[in-house]
Design a protein around this motif. Structure first.
Motif, PDB file in Angstrom:
ATOM      1  N   GLY A 535       0.790  -1.241   0.000  1.00 38.55           N
ATOM      2  CA  GLY A 535       0.000   0.000   0.000  1.00 38.55           C
ATOM      3  C   GLY A 535       0.807   1.268   0.000  1.00 38.55           C
ATOM      4  O   GLY A 535       0.279   2.341   0.336  1.00 38.55           O
ATOM      5  N   THR A 664      -5.988   5.189  -7.280  1.00 38.83           N
ATOM      6  CA  THR A 664      -6.307   4.893  -5.876  1.00 38.83           C
ATOM      7  C   THR A 664      -6.900   3.498  -5.744  1.00 38.83           C
ATOM      8  O   THR A 664      -7.529   2.980  -6.668  1.00 38.83           O
ATOM      9  N   ARG A 665      -6.682   2.897  -4.589  1.00 37.12           N
ATOM     10  CA  ARG A 665      -7.344   1.643  -4.230  1.00 37.12           C
ATOM     11  C   ARG A 665      -7.249   1.477  -2.715  1.00 37.12           C
ATOM     12  O   ARG A 665      -6.440   2.129  -2.046  1.00 37.12           O
ATOM     13  N   LYS A 666      -8.086   0.614  -2.164  1.00 32.90           N
ATOM     14  CA  LYS A 666      -8.073   0.336  -0.733  1.00 32.90           C
ATOM     15  C   LYS A 666      -7.107  -0.806  -0.430  1.00 32.90           C
ATOM     16  O   LYS A 666      -7.180  -1.876  -1.036  1.00 32.90           O
ATOM     17  N   ASP A 669      -7.340  -1.185   4.882  1.00 38.69           N
ATOM     18  CA  ASP A 669      -8.182  -0.140   5.478  1.00 38.69           C
ATOM     19  C   ASP A 669      -7.648   1.276   5.271  1.00 38.69           C
ATOM     20  O   ASP A 669      -7.989   2.192   6.017  1.00 38.69           O
ATOM     21  N   ARG A 670      -6.775   1.452   4.299  1.00 37.80           N
ATOM     22  CA  ARG A 670      -6.334   2.799   3.952  1.00 37.80           C
ATOM     23  C   ARG A 670      -6.307   2.929   2.439  1.00 37.80           C
ATOM     24  O   ARG A 670      -6.328   1.933   1.710  1.00 37.80           O
ATOM     25  N   GLU A 671      -6.283   4.161   1.976  1.00 43.75           N
ATOM     26  CA  GLU A 671      -6.285   4.411   0.538  1.00 43.75           C
ATOM     27  C   GLU A 671      -4.853   4.527   0.032  1.00 43.75           C
ATOM     28  O   GLU A 671      -4.100   5.402   0.470  1.00 43.75           O
ATOM     29  N   GLN A 672      -4.491   3.658  -0.885  1.00 44.75           N
ATOM     30  CA  GLN A 672      -3.191   3.754  -1.531  1.00 44.75           C
ATOM     31  C   GLN A 672      -3.289   4.768  -2.675  1.00 44.75           C
ATOM     32  O   GLN A 672      -4.261   4.794  -3.422  1.00 44.75           O
ATOM     33  N   ASP A 712      -1.177  12.050   2.431  1.00 43.25           N
ATOM     34  CA  ASP A 712      -2.464  11.917   3.134  1.00 43.25           C
ATOM     35  C   ASP A 712      -2.846  13.189   3.880  1.00 43.25           C
ATOM     36  O   ASP A 712      -3.402  13.152   4.982  1.00 43.25           O
TER      37      ASP A 712
END
Length: 765
Positions: A535, A664-666, A669-672, A712
């Motif tokens: 990620g 973007t992708r999950k 539990d966080r956005e890469q 972020d």
């Protein structure tokens, strides 16, 4: 109270039955109307030309540039009126002998002075009523004007007038000659303006003289900020000069020794200074920002950082007296320099400011030019004599910086922020027109002390752009140039060059791969994929001719670099310069792109490839920038300097090509987040220094947006405030033509006629 009111009423009758008061009113009205008409006319003219303005309330009333705001201009003129108003108020009593009647009357000296002062205050309110009338009229056509801001400025002007009147009243009590009283008032006002610069290199004297200075006091009110220190300053000055006047009158009424009279003056002065000193103490100050957008207050992001700061933060300024910034924070400039941290001291009063002065050889072309034949010691000795530096300047030694390595900063002017636990960071000055750090850079430095900020890893080993490269295509300016305000290091990032021969360490938050010139081997590719799979965020910057090395990386993400490079026919620029605009999707992606569109900025990409979205991979792709529709993907021409490309209809097509995309992708539990650009030059030293005619480049906006997104939202610091909404004048040109005629000529003329009628009628009686 009745004697005071009777005295005030009598003085007002004398004022309004004299030509001086009416002359002051007429001239003042004409001056205010001229300022008002010029201001509104300027902005209305540009509005009709569709050149929009923001914050019109501030521009009309407080702008310090052309056209100067109304309140701002009045601060430069009001001091001329008060001596004319006050010069007779006591000197007339002394010259005519009527002072003896006052002495023998059953009223106290305090009642006499307060009554006369009350009359002056009422006349000041009349002057202010004229300004208020124009201000209220402005409220009718400035759409959603910032009303509280206007009242703040009016309060400041009123307090300033009251202080001037108290001073004028005292000067009038000292002499029977009105002209002498007027000149004396002007002289003391000039002294109160100049005294700010007296004794600034002596700490004790500096505190007294800086507080005594009246110049700049009303500025905080005009800017929409109420502070207890400035309000109390005017009240203390008023009470001080009224006390002096009462002592002066009492000494003439009851004979007493010079020692007793002097003691009374000294007592009043000492009490005023003591009260003033208490009002300047950090813990004693109160603030109220009346602006709608809180322009005089730290942004929400900065306030959050300040809340996290540990107790007893120290900011130590190290000033090399052989550096080109050697006068920036000398003792004589202490108050001005400390003022740079005023907003932070408001929220954290325990910040300690320290200053250390030393000398050490450092590049300074100006000194080389001025003193080519002198060594460093001789240059310092000469500067001491020329600038009259009386403070201690030590030769540099290791202990002077308390453990901070000033050599890493090139022995330039620098500040060190240090916590009580010993954690420290540098706060620099920059080689631009502003020089000093802004709130963004100060807060970023403070944030380093309380949070682990992102580390950017620059991949090396395959011919990539280097973070330390100093040539035009290098990345030193954007990454680590300490004198460049917008570099990563000055906005809260740390960075390092890394090799993919070993796994990417967990401390790397953002990976930069820029113009790879060799393929990754199996081990390197595995380490990169491991970073992506866990990620990690990336910035991938391509370049024409590098597709075969870059595409194996990006194709797994669902995006690829097209062969060739974008070209277009242009009379202004090189044919391989793609001038790109934000795509519709980018507006909601970043607030930086919103301001870019609002300011009509464009992104110049010199020698860029187009992007193609393959539909493979797990990422959602957002197109951020695209070329214009006249561009094509040139597959044949490679030399764009000596030859001109042309469209081959068989293989090339005019269309808008994506050039910047966000993926973007999950993951866990966080956005890469991954940013891909078809060009690597937009971050380079040469491109960031480029200036093209008729083109407002958005490179810095894209840098800020990219790294704010990839971190972020941690850094660069989010400096947003609520946007101003008073951006329109609801007034037609015909309406303004009539209004300006009435305001500038008819209104003062009517006032002149009224004054003449009253004076003629008074004379007949």
């Amino acid at each position: 109270m009745k004697p005071i009111i009777k005295i005030a009423k009598t003085e007002l009758q004398k004022l309004f039955y004299s030509p001086v008061a009416w002359i002051i009113l007429v001239i003042f009205t004409f001056q205010v109307s001229a300022l008002f008409v010029e201001n509104i006319g300027h902005y209305l003219h540009f509005q009709h030309m569709r050149a929009g303005f923001t914050s019109l309330t501030w521009r009309v009333f407080a702008n310090a540039n052309f056209p100067t705001g109304i309140y701002q201009s009045l601060t430069q003129y009001l001091y001329l009126y008060i001596p004319l108003l006050t010069m007779n108020i006591m000197s007339r009593e002394l010259s005519t002998g009527s002072i003896k009647l006052l002495y023998s009357s059953p009223v106290t000296s305090r009642q006499i002075i307060i009554g006369k002062y009350l009359a002056l205050v009422i006349f000041s309110l009349v002057l202010l009523a004229i300004v208020t009338a124009f201000s209220l009229y402005a409220l009718t056509f400035i759409d959603q004007a910032d009303t509280a801001f206007i009242w703040s400025g009016l309060l400041g002007l009123f307090l300033m007038l009251c202080a001037y009147c108290a001073l004028g009243l005292f000067m009038s009590s000292l002499t029977s000659y009105a002209i002498v009283a007027a000149i004396g008032t002007l002289g003391v006002l000039a002294l109160l303006g100049y005294i700010k610069s007296v004794g600034q290199d002596i700490a004790f004297v500096r505190d007294i003289t800086y507080w005594l200075a009246i110049s700049g006091r009303v500025q905080t009110f005009i800017n929409g900020l109420l502070t207890s220190e400035d309000v109390l300053y005017f009240l203390i000055v008023i009470c001080l000069f009224l006390s002096f006047t009462i002592v002066r009158l009492q000494s003439g009424r009851q004979k007493s020794s010079a020692w007793i009279t002097s003691a009374k003056y000294a007592g009043a002065f000492i009490l005023a200074m003591l009260t003033g000193y208490i009002s300047t103490m950090r813990g004693m100050k109160g603030y109220k920002d009346l602006t709608r957008t809180q322009e005089n207050t730290l942004t929400r992001s900065s306030q959050e950082v300040v809340k996290k700061l540990p107790p007893n933060l120290t900011i130590t300024t190290y000033s090399n007296m052989l550096d080109k910034f050697n006068t920036l924070a000398i003792p004589a400039a202490y108050k001005r320099d400390a003022g740079r941290f005023e907003q932070y001291l408001r929220f954290k009063p325990d910040i300690e400011l320290k200053y250390k002065y030393y000398w050490h050889p450092t590049p300074n072309p100006q000194l080389d030019k001025q003193f080519p034949n002198l060594n460093d010691q001789q240059r310092l000795d000469t500067l001491k004599i020329v600038n009259q530096w009386g403070f201690e300047i030590e030769p540099y030694h290791k202990d002077i910086a308390g453990g901070a390595d000033l050599s890493s900063e090139g022995f330039r002017f620098v500040r060190v922020l240090e916590t009580s636990e010993g954690k420290r960071t540098f706060l620099r000055v920059f080689d631009d027109i502003m020089i000093s750090p802004s709130e963004a850079e100060i807060t970023a430095a403070m944030k380093r002390l309380v949070e682990d900020l992102p580390v950017v890893g620059f991949v090396t080993g395959h011919g990539e752009r280097e973070s330390s490269g100093e040539h035009d295509r290098g990345y030193k300016r954007f990454a680590q140039e300490k004198t460049f305000r917008h570099s990563l290091i000055n906005n809260g990032f740390d960075f390092k060059d890394i090799s993919l021969d070993s796994p990417v360490t967990p401390d790397i938050n953002i990976l930069v791969i820029a113009e790879m010139k060799q393929k990754l081997n199996e081990t390197q590719n595995h380490n990169l994929q491991e970073y992506v799979n866990r990620g990690g965020n990336l910035l991938i910057a391509g370049e024409p001719g590098r597709q075969e090395f870059m595409n194996p990386i990006t194709e797994t993400l669902g995006i690829r670099f097209l062969p060739g490079q974008l070209a277009k026919n242009s009379e202004k620029y090189q044919s391989n310069l793609a001038v790109c605009s934000p795509a519709a999707e980018s507006i909601g992606f970043s607030y930086h792109f919103q301001s870019m569109q609002r300011e009509q900025m464009e992104l110049p990409l010199l020698s860029t490839t187009g992007l193609e979205f393959t539909g493979k991979g797990e990422f959602d792709i957002i197109e951020l920038f695209r070329s214009d529709s006249t561009a094509w993907n040139e597959l044949q021409t490679t030399d764009f300097i000596d030859s001109k490309p042309s469209l081959d209809p068989q293989t090339e097509t005019h269309k808008a090509y994506p050039v910047v995309a966000a993926l973007t992708r999950k993951v866990h539990d966080r956005e890469q987040r991954i940013m891909v650009t078809g060009d690597a030059d937009w971050l380079s030293n040469g491109e960031l220094s480029m200036n093209r005619k008729e083109l407002r480049p958005a490179n810095f906006k894209l840098i800020q947006a990219t790294f704010f997104w990839l971190s972020d939202g941690e850094v660069p610091i989010d400096m947003r405030r609520d946007p101003p909404i008073d951006n329109t004048l609801n007034l037609s040109q015909a309406q303004w033509n009539f209004s300006s005629l009435m305001l500038k000529w008819v209104f003062p003329a009517v006032l002149l006629v009224i004054s003449l009628l009253i004076l003629v009628r008074r004379k007949r009686r």
